[in-house]
Enzyme design. Structure first.
Site, PDB file in Angstrom:
ATOM      1  N   ASP A  34      46.044  53.771  51.602  1.00  0.00           N
ATOM      2  CA  ASP A  34      45.888  52.373  51.161  1.00  0.00           C
ATOM      3  C   ASP A  34      46.339  51.454  52.290  1.00  0.00           C
ATOM      4  O   ASP A  34      46.828  51.920  53.337  1.00  0.00           O
ATOM      5  CB  ASP A  34      46.667  52.102  49.861  1.00  0.00           C
TER       6      ASP A  34
ATOM      7  N   HIS B 100      33.741  49.467  42.508  1.00  0.00           N
ATOM      8  CA  HIS B 100      33.337  48.239  41.795  1.00  0.00           C
ATOM      9  C   HIS B 100      33.920  46.977  42.456  1.00  0.00           C
ATOM     10  O   HIS B 100      33.565  45.871  42.069  1.00  0.00           O
ATOM     11  CB  HIS B 100      33.667  48.318  40.292  1.00  0.00           C
TER      12      HIS B 100
HETATM   13  C1  LIG Z   1      41.601  48.071  42.174  1.00  0.00           C
HETATM   14  S1  LIG Z   1      42.798  48.760  43.144  1.00  0.00           S
HETATM   15  C2  LIG Z   1      42.780  50.441  42.589  1.00  0.00           C
HETATM   16  C3  LIG Z   1      44.047  51.181  42.885  1.00  0.00           C
HETATM   17  C4  LIG Z   1      44.072  52.620  42.402  1.00  0.00           C
HETATM   18  N1  LIG Z   1      42.979  53.388  42.908  1.00  0.00           N
HETATM   19  C5  LIG Z   1      44.072  52.630  40.896  1.00  0.00           C
HETATM   20  O1  LIG Z   1      43.025  52.841  40.291  1.00  0.00           O
HETATM   21  O2  LIG Z   1      45.128  52.384  40.317  1.00  0.00           O
HETATM   22  C6  LIG Z   1      41.964  48.846  44.709  1.00  0.00           C
HETATM   23  C7  LIG Z   1      42.837  49.390  45.797  1.00  0.00           C
HETATM   24  O3  LIG Z   1      42.069  49.401  47.014  1.00  0.00           O
HETATM   25  C8  LIG Z   1      42.926  49.054  48.066  1.00  0.00           C
HETATM   26  N2  LIG Z   1      42.144  48.602  49.235  1.00  0.00           N
HETATM   27  C9  LIG Z   1      41.456  47.440  49.393  1.00  0.00           C
HETATM   28  N3  LIG Z   1      40.880  47.416  50.600  1.00  0.00           N
HETATM   29  C10 LIG Z   1      41.209  48.577  51.219  1.00  0.00           C
HETATM   30  C11 LIG Z   1      40.941  49.122  52.504  1.00  0.00           C
HETATM   31  N4  LIG Z   1      40.179  48.459  53.385  1.00  0.00           N
HETATM   32  N5  LIG Z   1      41.436  50.334  52.805  1.00  0.00           N
HETATM   33  C12 LIG Z   1      42.217  51.012  51.915  1.00  0.00           C
HETATM   34  N6  LIG Z   1      42.504  50.560  50.681  1.00  0.00           N
HETATM   35  C13 LIG Z   1      42.016  49.344  50.337  1.00  0.00           C
HETATM   36  C14 LIG Z   1      43.777  47.959  47.477  1.00  0.00           C
HETATM   37  O4  LIG Z   1      44.937  47.706  48.229  1.00  0.00           O
HETATM   38  C15 LIG Z   1      44.057  48.538  46.088  1.00  0.00           C
HETATM   39  O5  LIG Z   1      45.219  49.312  46.061  1.00  0.00           O
HETATM   40  C1  LIG Z   2      41.962  44.106  31.161  1.00  0.00           C
HETATM   41  O1  LIG Z   2      42.107  42.758  31.427  1.00  0.00           O
HETATM   42  C2  LIG Z   2      42.021  42.346  32.737  1.00  0.00           C
HETATM   43  C3  LIG Z   2      42.206  41.025  32.956  1.00  0.00           C
HETATM   44  C4  LIG Z   2      42.155  40.539  34.245  1.00  0.00           C
HETATM   45  O2  LIG Z   2      42.346  39.232  34.459  1.00  0.00           O
HETATM   46  C5  LIG Z   2      41.898  41.397  35.328  1.00  0.00           C
HETATM   47  C6  LIG Z   2      41.799  40.935  36.689  1.00  0.00           C
HETATM   48  O3  LIG Z   2      41.970  39.747  36.992  1.00  0.00           O
HETATM   49  C7  LIG Z   2      41.473  41.910  37.675  1.00  0.00           C
HETATM   50  O4  LIG Z   2      41.356  41.497  38.952  1.00  0.00           O
HETATM   51  C8  LIG Z   2      41.280  43.225  37.306  1.00  0.00           C
HETATM   52  C9  LIG Z   2      40.902  44.317  38.156  1.00  0.00           C
HETATM   53  C10 LIG Z   2      40.488  45.500  37.579  1.00  0.00           C
HETATM   54  C11 LIG Z   2      40.069  46.548  38.369  1.00  0.00           C
HETATM   55  C12 LIG Z   2      40.062  46.425  39.721  1.00  0.00           C
HETATM   56  O5  LIG Z   2      39.624  47.432  40.513  1.00  0.00           O
HETATM   57  C13 LIG Z   2      40.485  45.256  40.289  1.00  0.00           C
HETATM   58  O6  LIG Z   2      40.469  45.185  41.614  1.00  0.00           O
HETATM   59  C14 LIG Z   2      40.899  44.191  39.530  1.00  0.00           C
HETATM   60  O7  LIG Z   2      41.408  43.583  36.019  1.00  0.00           O
HETATM   61  C15 LIG Z   2      41.681  42.727  35.035  1.00  0.00           C
HETATM   62  C16 LIG Z   2      41.744  43.214  33.750  1.00  0.00           C
END
Ligand SMILES: C[S@@+](CC[C@H](N)C(=O)[O-])C[C@H]1O[C@@H](n2cnc3c(N)ncnc32)[C@H](O)[C@@H]1O
Ligand SMILES: COc1cc(O)c2c(=O)c(O)c(-c3ccc(O)c(O)c3)oc2c1
Length: 356
Positions: free
Chosen positions: A222, A260
């Site tokens: 990450d 996504h």
């Molecule tokens: C939506 S979160 C999902 C985290 C984890 N996979 C989960 O489901 O709990 C997206 C993750 O992608 C990481 N991310 C974003 N851009 C990235 C990059 N260029 N390289 C590595 N990680 C990245 C963010 O820091 C974050 O932790």
């Molecule tokens: C369940 O209710 C909520 C309400 C919210 O306002 C958010 C929100 O703002 C959000 O960025 C995300 C989120 C979810 C998945 C991802 O991979 C991510 O990058 C962001 O989830 C949400 C979920």
């Protein structure tokens, strides 16, 4: 029958009732956040008797100003309406937790509590209220309209918001991790000797997998502001860096809630890099994706609405989207993968394996 401009009075009253509900709906999450802040779900959960009287509840609230005690039954009444608590009039104005309220207890397996707090963060609320302005400007996301930079840059520069976001993600991972390592998905990791969890956040999923499969080496990749000074131990390792630069080699790659966040072009770029980092299909290489498959509607109408709202959220926050099976298939083929299998539905999301 009364008639106003050809709409019968009953229809008008019903429409008005629905619009009141929409207008007032902004108060729902605020009241839930307030209950979490006061510790109400935790107090009811820890109480020896499943039903707690109002006076005992008020006495147990550690930070309540004595001048505000009369507000508690008002707050509890709306939280009962939302289905978080049950009211027991016969037992002297008592309250108990419902199964939905149980999700808000600290350290609950579902991890929904941290998501409630994240979704109520001013940065998230300001993004949502900037959608109207964003539609009239030329910026790629409402997040940028509201905050002047991308979501990922903002996380890198604002440690408090970064922490709340990472906690929400880690909380969400708790339930999924348990599903992944139990019967419904355990086969997915069988036979693997190494796995990279790309964008694995603070490592909640990788930790659970590493513990359940001690012979499987798990690497969390990450960004530096997420990894911090985490080092890992045993069969768990943390690597700070960008997935668009370098991905460690492994038997398999996990992408949970990553694709996504990106548009089709970035997804294809990332999937091609993943393909270069894993063995051939014959030698067991695969990418494991956990994400929404739109229109993969189970019978639950709440999940359908949540999928639509998540799609909207991805568009306004990241200029990305949720995908249908057809859209996923196109991404996989464009990135050079030979096939895919949607293994199972994990509620809102599905687990997809793709093969080089
Ligand atoms: C939506 S979160 C999902 C985290 C984890 N996979 C989960 O489901 O709990 C997206 C993750 O992608 C990481 N991310 C974003 N851009 C990235 C990059 N260029 N390289 C590595 N990680 C990245 C963010 O820091 C974050 O932790
Ligand atoms: C369940 O209710 C909520 C309400 C919210 O306002 C958010 C929100 O703002 C959000 O960025 C995300 C989120 C979810 C998945 C991802 O991979 C991510 O990058 C962001 O989830 C949400 C979920």
């Amino acid at each position: 029958m009364l008639n106003f401009n050809n709409i019968c009075a009953n229809q008008l009253i019903e429409a008005e009732a629905q619009s009141w509900d929409h207008i007032l709906s902004y108060l729902r999450p605020s009241c839930i956040k307030c209950a979490i802040q006061l510790g109400i779900p935790d107090i009811l959960h820890k109480n020896v008797n499943p039903i707690m009287s109002l006076s005992d509840l008020i006495a147990a609230l550690p930070n309540l100003n004595p001048s505000k005690t009369t507000f508690i039954p008002i707050l509890m009444r709306v939280l009962v309406d939302f289905g978080l608590f049950k009211y027991h009039q016969q037992q002297g104005d008592g309250y108990s937790l419902t199964s939905v309220g149980r999700l808000l207890v600290e350290n609950d397996l579902s991890g929904k509590r941290s998501f409630f707090l994240f979704a109520q963060h001013p940065v998230v609320l300001n993004t949502a209220s900037s959608v109207g302005d964003w539609l009239r400007d030329d910026l790629p996301t409402a997040f940028e309209t509201a905050h002047g930079k991308s979501h990922w840059d903002y996380c890198g520069e604002e440690p408090e918001f970064n922490g709340v976001f990472n906690d929400a993600m880690a909380g969400d991972s708790r339930l999924i991790s348990n599903l992944l390592i139990t019967d419904c998905c355990a086969g997915v990791f069988e036979g693997l000797t190494s796995l990279v969890d790309i964008g694995g956040g603070t490592g909640a999923v990788a930790m659970a997998i590493a513990e359940a499969f001690p012979r499987l080496k798990c690497i969390v990749l990450d960004l530096p502001h997420v990894i911090g000074d985490r080092k890992g131990s045993g069969n768990l390792e943390f690597v700070a860096g960008s997935m668009f630069d370098k991905i460690p080699h492994a038997n398999a790659i996990l992408l949970k809630w990553i694709l996504h966040n990106w548009d089709d072009e970035d997804c294809v770029k990332l999937l091609k890099k993943c393909k270069e980092s894993i063995p051939s299909k014959k030698n067991g290489g695969k990418v494991i994706i956990i994400d929404i498959v739109m229109e993969d509607y189970c019978s639950n109408e709440h999940l359908v609405q949540s999928q639509h709202l998540m799609d909207l959220l991805m568009r306004i926050t990241y200029a990305s989207k949720e995908r249908t099976e057809k859209e996923w298939e196109k991404l996989f083929l464009d990135a050079g993968f030979s096939g895919y299998k949607i293994i199972t539905s994990l509620g809102l999301r599905s687990l997809i394996e793709i093969y080089p």
